[in-house]
Design an enzyme around this catalytic site. Structure first.
Site: not given
Length: 335
Positions: A184, A190-195, A227
């Site tokens: 993280h 973080n979530g958007r970057m991971s996708r 999740y």
């Protein structure tokens, strides 16, 4: 990994080969799929994080026909820019900490927040809400001082393993993404970057289906499962004893579903048929309930009004039945 994972990998390889054939045969039709997928990906990935605006505004922002009106639209515009950059230049964006930071900076380009392009400077936590409205810490990521080295390590490990060519990228990508989310590395995004990194790494390994069918939209529709598998895959991560398999299965299933959708859509897009016949064929690919929006995804070559008129004709002909009204409207096939 088990037979289920190997079966998913084998099926994706088969679809990938067929997609390459379609890409060579129907280049003009593909542009319509790209436009639809871009809007859906931008909308869905932000929606997962509670960043929203209207569908009309999303379309205008993706077409760059307007400027952001608020913080949500600023972040949506940033996502659009990163996604477009990946689409156009993925071959020239290696997986390194510096490039990840540059993409994160682009994500916050329109925002007044000074967090873009910087690793976190405060400890963050992954929390989960309780039924009573309170929340509890589900996972504690690495501390800020540990973050730069950890990101460098997973980037180097991924790149070396890819270069070795022994392990299929389809297995390595979800492992990298799970590690990224457990670290993280940012104060936000973080979530958007991971996708976005899922898209980048798939493209760099030759799996370009996300350009034509939105992976983010599929994840958003199944976000509870998303999740859940991330929670399972992060358990005992700090002890290096976590189980990556649930997240690998989830991501491979999402990719396979996108390839199947691609084949359905490219067959319809490539046909030069009257609107009503295209919509009729799209309804024949549906099982159970379906909505106008779902048919518009299958028929990106025709406008919303044409889909609506075609649905009315099919209802009047007795081929399909309309249920409910307004936003709750859905259809079913007869016979």
């Amino acid at each position: 990994m088990g037979s289920e994972v190997l079966s998913l990998v084998a099926q994706i390889h088969e679809f990938k080969g067929r997609q390459e054939m379609y890409l060579a045969q129907k280049p003009a039709a593909l542009e319509r799929l790209i436009e639809t997928a871009e809007v859906q990906s931008t909308e869905a990935s932000n929606k997962i994080e509670g960043i929203v605006t209207t569908r009309a505004r999303i379309k205008q922002l993706c077409d760059e026909k307007t400027t952001p009106r608020n913080r949500d639209e600023e972040e949506i515009s940033g996502y659009r820019d990163v996604l477009n950059t990946i689409h156009k230049s993925y071959k020239y964006i290696p997986l390194t900490p510096n490039y990840i930071l540059q993409l994160h900076e682009m994500l916050y380009h329109y925002s007044g927040r000074c967090i873009g392009g910087r690793f976190k400077n405060v400890q963050n936590y992954i929390s989960e809400p309780r039924a009573d409205g309170t929340s509890f810490v589900r996972f504690t990521p690495l501390q800020p001082y540990e973050t730069p080295d950890a990101i460098a390590t997973i980037c180097e490990s991924y790149s070396k393993t890819i270069d070795d060519g022994v392990i299929d990228p389809l297995l390595l990508i979800p492992i990298f993404i799970n590690d990224f989310l457990c670290i993280h590395p940012f104060n936000d995004g973080n979530g958007r970057m991971s996708r976005l990194l899922i898209t980048l790494l798939l493209y760099r390994s030759g799996y370009v289906v996300g350009r034509y069918v939105s992976l983010e939209a599929k994840i958003e529709r199944n976000k509870n499962a998303y999740y859940d598998v991330l929670q399972t895959a992060s358990t005992r991560w700090h002890e290096e004893d976590n189980d990556f398999v649930p997240f690998i299965k989830y991501l491979l299933g999402t990719i396979l579903s996108a390839y199947r959708d691609f084949e359905d859509r490219i067959q319809l897009v490539g046909e030069k048929l009257p609107a009503v016949e295209l919509v009729r064929r799209a309804t024949q690919k549906k099982v159970g309930k379906f909505t106008k929006s779902e048919l518009m995804e299958l028929c990106p070559s025709i406008k919303k009004a044409s889909v609506e008129n075609s649905l009315k004709k099919l209802v009047d002909n007795g081929e399909i039945t309309r249920h409910s009204s307004g936003k709750n409207t859905f259809y079913t096939r007869n016979g």
